[in-house]
Design a protein around this motif. Structure first.
Motif, short mmCIF file in Angstrom:
data_model
loop_
_atom_site.label_atom_id
_atom_site.label_comp_id
_atom_site.label_asym_id
_atom_site.label_seq_id
_atom_site.Cartn_x
_atom_site.Cartn_y
_atom_site.Cartn_z
N PRO A 458 6.63 -6.17 5.36
CA PRO A 458 6.13 -5.55 4.12
C PRO A 458 4.70 -5.09 4.31
O PRO A 458 3.95 -5.63 5.14
N ALA A 459 4.31 -4.07 3.55
CA ALA A 459 2.98 -3.47 3.74
C ALA A 459 1.88 -4.51 3.57
O ALA A 459 0.92 -4.55 4.35
N SER A 460 2.01 -5.38 2.55
CA SER A 460 0.96 -6.37 2.31
C SER A 460 0.86 -7.37 3.46
O SER A 460 -0.24 -7.76 3.86
N VAL A 461 2.02 -7.77 4.01
CA VAL A 461 2.02 -8.72 5.12
C VAL A 461 1.45 -8.06 6.38
O VAL A 461 0.68 -8.67 7.12
N GLU A 462 1.81 -6.82 6.61
CA GLU A 462 1.32 -6.13 7.80
C GLU A 462 -0.19 -5.95 7.75
O GLU A 462 -0.89 -6.17 8.75
N VAL A 463 -0.71 -5.58 6.58
CA VAL A 463 -2.15 -5.40 6.45
C VAL A 463 -2.87 -6.74 6.62
O VAL A 463 -3.89 -6.83 7.32
N ALA A 464 -2.33 -7.81 6.00
CA ALA A 464 -2.96 -9.12 6.15
C ALA A 464 -2.94 -9.58 7.60
O ALA A 464 -3.94 -10.13 8.10
N ALA A 465 -1.82 -9.38 8.29
CA ALA A 465 -1.74 -9.76 9.69
C ALA A 465 -2.77 -9.00 10.53
O ALA A 465 -3.40 -9.57 11.43
N TYR A 466 -2.92 -7.70 10.25
CA TYR A 466 -3.89 -6.91 11.00
C TYR A 466 -5.32 -7.36 10.71
O TYR A 466 -6.13 -7.53 11.63
N ARG A 467 -5.62 -7.58 9.42
CA ARG A 467 -6.99 -7.99 9.07
C ARG A 467 -7.33 -9.34 9.70
O ARG A 467 -8.44 -9.53 10.21
N ILE A 468 -6.40 -10.29 9.63
CA ILE A 468 -6.66 -11.61 10.22
C ILE A 468 -6.78 -11.51 11.73
O ILE A 468 -7.69 -12.08 12.35
N GLY A 469 -5.85 -10.76 12.35
CA GLY A 469 -5.91 -10.61 13.81
C GLY A 469 -7.16 -9.90 14.27
O GLY A 469 -7.79 -10.31 15.26
N SER A 470 -7.55 -8.83 13.57
CA SER A 470 -8.74 -8.08 13.97
C SER A 470 -10.01 -8.93 13.80
O SER A 470 -10.91 -8.89 14.64
N GLU A 471 -10.08 -9.72 12.71
CA GLU A 471 -11.25 -10.58 12.51
C GLU A 471 -11.32 -11.65 13.59
O GLU A 471 -12.41 -11.97 14.10
N ALA A 472 -10.16 -12.23 13.96
CA ALA A 472 -10.14 -13.25 15.01
C ALA A 472 -10.55 -12.66 16.35
O ALA A 472 -11.29 -13.28 17.12
N ILE A 473 -10.07 -11.45 16.67
CA ILE A 473 -10.44 -10.80 17.93
C ILE A 473 -11.93 -10.47 17.94
O ILE A 473 -12.63 -10.67 18.94
N THR A 474 -12.44 -9.99 16.80
CA THR A 474 -13.86 -9.66 16.71
C THR A 474 -14.73 -10.91 16.89
O THR A 474 -15.75 -10.89 17.59
N ASN A 475 -14.31 -12.04 16.25
CA ASN A 475 -15.07 -13.28 16.41
C ASN A 475 -15.04 -13.77 17.85
O ASN A 475 -16.05 -14.28 18.37
N ALA A 476 -13.88 -13.62 18.50
CA ALA A 476 -13.80 -14.03 19.90
C ALA A 476 -14.72 -13.20 20.77
O ALA A 476 -15.38 -13.71 21.69
N ALA A 477 -14.79 -11.89 20.50
CA ALA A 477 -15.65 -11.01 21.31
C ALA A 477 -17.13 -11.29 21.07
O ALA A 477 -17.94 -11.21 21.99
N ARG A 478 -17.49 -11.65 19.82
CA ARG A 478 -18.90 -11.80 19.48
C ARG A 478 -19.44 -13.21 19.77
O ARG A 478 -20.59 -13.36 20.20
N HIS A 479 -18.62 -14.23 19.48
CA HIS A 479 -19.16 -15.59 19.47
C HIS A 479 -18.63 -16.49 20.58
O HIS A 479 -19.32 -17.43 20.98
N SER A 480 -17.40 -16.28 21.05
CA SER A 480 -16.82 -17.24 21.99
C SER A 480 -17.27 -17.01 23.42
O SER A 480 -17.24 -17.94 24.24
N GLY A 481 -17.67 -15.79 23.74
CA GLY A 481 -18.04 -15.48 25.12
C GLY A 481 -16.84 -15.27 26.02
O GLY A 481 -16.99 -15.12 27.24
N ALA A 482 -15.63 -15.24 25.43
CA ALA A 482 -14.41 -15.05 26.24
C ALA A 482 -14.19 -13.56 26.47
O ALA A 482 -14.44 -12.73 25.60
N GLN A 483 -13.73 -13.22 27.66
CA GLN A 483 -13.42 -11.85 28.01
C GLN A 483 -11.93 -11.55 27.89
O GLN A 483 -11.51 -10.41 28.07
N ARG A 484 -11.15 -12.59 27.58
CA ARG A 484 -9.69 -12.41 27.52
C ARG A 484 -9.18 -13.13 26.26
O ARG A 484 -9.51 -14.28 26.01
N VAL A 485 -8.38 -12.43 25.50
CA VAL A 485 -7.82 -12.96 24.25
C VAL A 485 -6.31 -12.77 24.29
O VAL A 485 -5.83 -11.70 24.68
#
Length: 553
Positions: A458-485
């Motif tokens: 569903p559109a709402s689930v897809e958008v929520a999944a993308y927003r959560i995934g994108s925020e988690a990827i962004t946090n990993a890139a900015r704060h974790s120091g990991a080069q692989r996710v």
């Protein structure tokens, strides 16, 4: 050690069953299989508990009680069959040594369900009580005189048998008999208090399991009362049924296996056995009163009185069910109150969702009115003026057209910004996995995607999944120091699971911020949940479970 413990528990249980079977074979006229069933109903649960929780003394105490019960039954059957060999020891085991069942049962009730007392304050009281009971039983077992008890139910010829270990003066018999109800029967109230204390302080599944034990114990007592006073012919069946219910509740309480169907059976058994006992006692009392008044009560009238009493007691069944539910679930609303509460919360949630939607629409309207509106109005006015000067002042017209082109480009950027806020365009162009991969590339992160086949979201689930995934990827890139996710996407039942894991520094070095709160809110508003945990070996795992069917707005 575990295998040895299970073998030991199994061997003890088998010994109890064989002993009970031997007793039934010796006394075939006295409900031959009742002794086997009752002993097995205690031996088998005791073996199960001891094998699964070897450090919990409850299982071993239940096995001990079952063994003493079977031994006393075998000794009784031996004497009733007329055997004279070892008759004094058999009488002693039946009427004197079997008293050890009482402290063993008391300990079982005190130590339920974890094998420990309710608190340290109980320790001195229990020590004194058990010490007094053991001292009394020891004195009772060592008194000089007959091997059977004064009120024995053994055959009459056993009265001439002498206690084989009698060393204490027979004059103590009166004192021991006087203290018996106070030191053996009275402390059972302490067990009831311990269970009530645990129930009052417990919560959740532990409280429900202990309540089931208490209810099953009450059913067992009611079965014994009804069997002895109201329906003696069925006393054997009632004893076995009550013992089976209590044994099952003990296993469930100790092994932490709350069985819903078993709890349902215990609840119904408590309600209907209570109603049956009250109906029987009330009917007998009414009939006795009528007959004492000289009224001749025919059989048809007896049935009528019983029917009237049963109908009058029906409302009590609902009261008992409500009381049992409150006792099992603790202080809080009952089912009807809970339904009303949930309906109110659902209505409030819908109002909040409608209000949030209207706020979002108002914000969008302000954006369109305050940003795009003036820009488009200015473009319209200037385009009308350009048409008049294009022939007379071509250079001015060209300059204005350049400005209008720049303004229209800014308006187009505003439209794109608004559309991205409503739904990321990458979802329509690349799909959920492709959009996350594109985001990771722009963040400079090496993304590994593991996506199982999932249905169209569903559109709402897809958008929520993308927003959560994108925020988690962004946090990993900015704060974790990991080069692989690593990102995984899979369907589990009626939910879709989005999991983002990195091998960075974990969450200890960072504090939750607005992004984390936003991820939780997006999962919660769909009825899902978000968990963030540190993984073994370092790194962070963000997992969102989103239901595929959401509440419509």
């Amino acid at each position: 050690m575990t295998v040895l413990t299970r073998l030991t528990a199994g061997a003890l249980a088998a010994g109890v069953v064989v002993t009970a079977a031997a007793a039934a074979a010796l006394a075939p006229t006295d409900v031959p299989w009742k002794l086997v069933l009752v002993a097995s109903l205690w031996a088998v649960p005791g073996a199960l508990i001891a094998a699964d929780r070897p450090r919990n003394p409850v299982g071993w105490l239940v096995l001990l009680a079952a063994g003493m019960f079977a031994t006393a039954g075998l000794a009784t059957a031996w004497l009733e069959s007329g055997h004279r060999t070892a008759a004094p020891w058999a009488a002693w085991a039946t009427d004197r040594a079997s008293a050890l069942i009482v402290p063993a049962t008391l300990l079982v009730l005190l130590l339920l369900p974890d094998g420990r007392l309710p608190s340290r304050r109980w320790r001195p009281v229990v020590t004194v009580v058990l010490g007094a009971q053991l001292a009394l039983i020891s004195a009772w077992a060592l008194l000089r005189g007959p091997a059977p008890a004064p009120d024995t139910e053994l055959p009459g010829w056993t009265a001439s048998l002498t206690n084989p270990v009698g060393v204490l003066p027979s004059a103590w018999t009166g004192v021991v008999t006087t203290l018996e109800p106070w030191l053996l029967t009275g402390p059972l109230v302490l067990a009831a208090g311990a269970i009530a204390h645990r129930i009052s302080r417990g919560w959740g599944d532990e409280r429900r399991r202990l309540t089931d034990v208490l209810a099953a114990a009450m059913v067992f007592l009611l079965c014994v009362v009804v069997g002895q006073w109201v329906w003696p012919a069925a006393s054997g069946v009632l004893d076995v049924a009550g013992a089976a219910l209590l044994a099952g509740s003990l296993v469930s309480a100790v092994l932490r296996r709350h069985m819903r169907r078993a709890a349902l059976v215990v609840g119904h058994a408590l309600v209907y056995s209570t109603l049956a006992a009250l109906a029987a006692l009330t009917t007998v009392s009414v009939l006795a009163l009528l007959r004492s008044s000289g009224v001749d009560v025919p059989p048809l009238a007896v049935g009528l009185v019983a029917a009237v009493v049963a109908v009058a007691l029906l409302p009590l069944g609902d009261l008992l069910r409500r009381a049992l539910r409150r006792l099992r679930n603790g202080p809080g609303p009952d089912d009807e109150e809970l339904v009303t509460l949930l309906e109110g919360q659902l209505l409030q949630s819908r109002h909040e969702m409608v209000a949030a939607r209207e706020d979002e629409r108002a914000a969008l309207r302000r954006e369109l009115h305050d940003v795009l509106g003036p820009t488009l109005a200015g473009l319209t006015m200037q385009l009308g003026m350009v048409a008049e000067i294009v022939r007379t002042e071509p250079d001015t017209a060209a300059e204005r057209l350049a400005r209008l082109e720049d303004a229209s480009r800014r308006a187009l950027d505003d439209v794109r910004r608004l559309s991205r806020g409503l739904r990321p365009p990458g979802l329509d162009e690349l799909g959920l996995v492709g959009a996350l991969r594109d985001l990771a590339e722009r963040q400079g992160v090496d993304l590994v995607v593991s996506a199982a086949p999932v249905p169209a979201l569903p559109a709402s689930v897809e958008v929520a999944a993308y927003r959560i995934g994108s925020e988690a990827i962004t946090n990993a890139a900015r704060h974790s120091g990991a080069q692989r996710v690593e990102v995984s996407l899979e369907q589990v039942g009626t939910t879709v699971v989005v999991r983002v894991a990195d091998a960075g520094c974990g969450t200890r070095s960072t504090r939750p911020g607005v992004g984390t709160l936003s991820m939780r809110e997006r999962a919660t508003e769909l009825g899902g949940r978000l968990t963030i945990r540190d993984t073994e070996g370092g790194g962070t795992t963000v997992e969102a479970r989103l239901p595929l069917s959401t509440v419509p707005t």
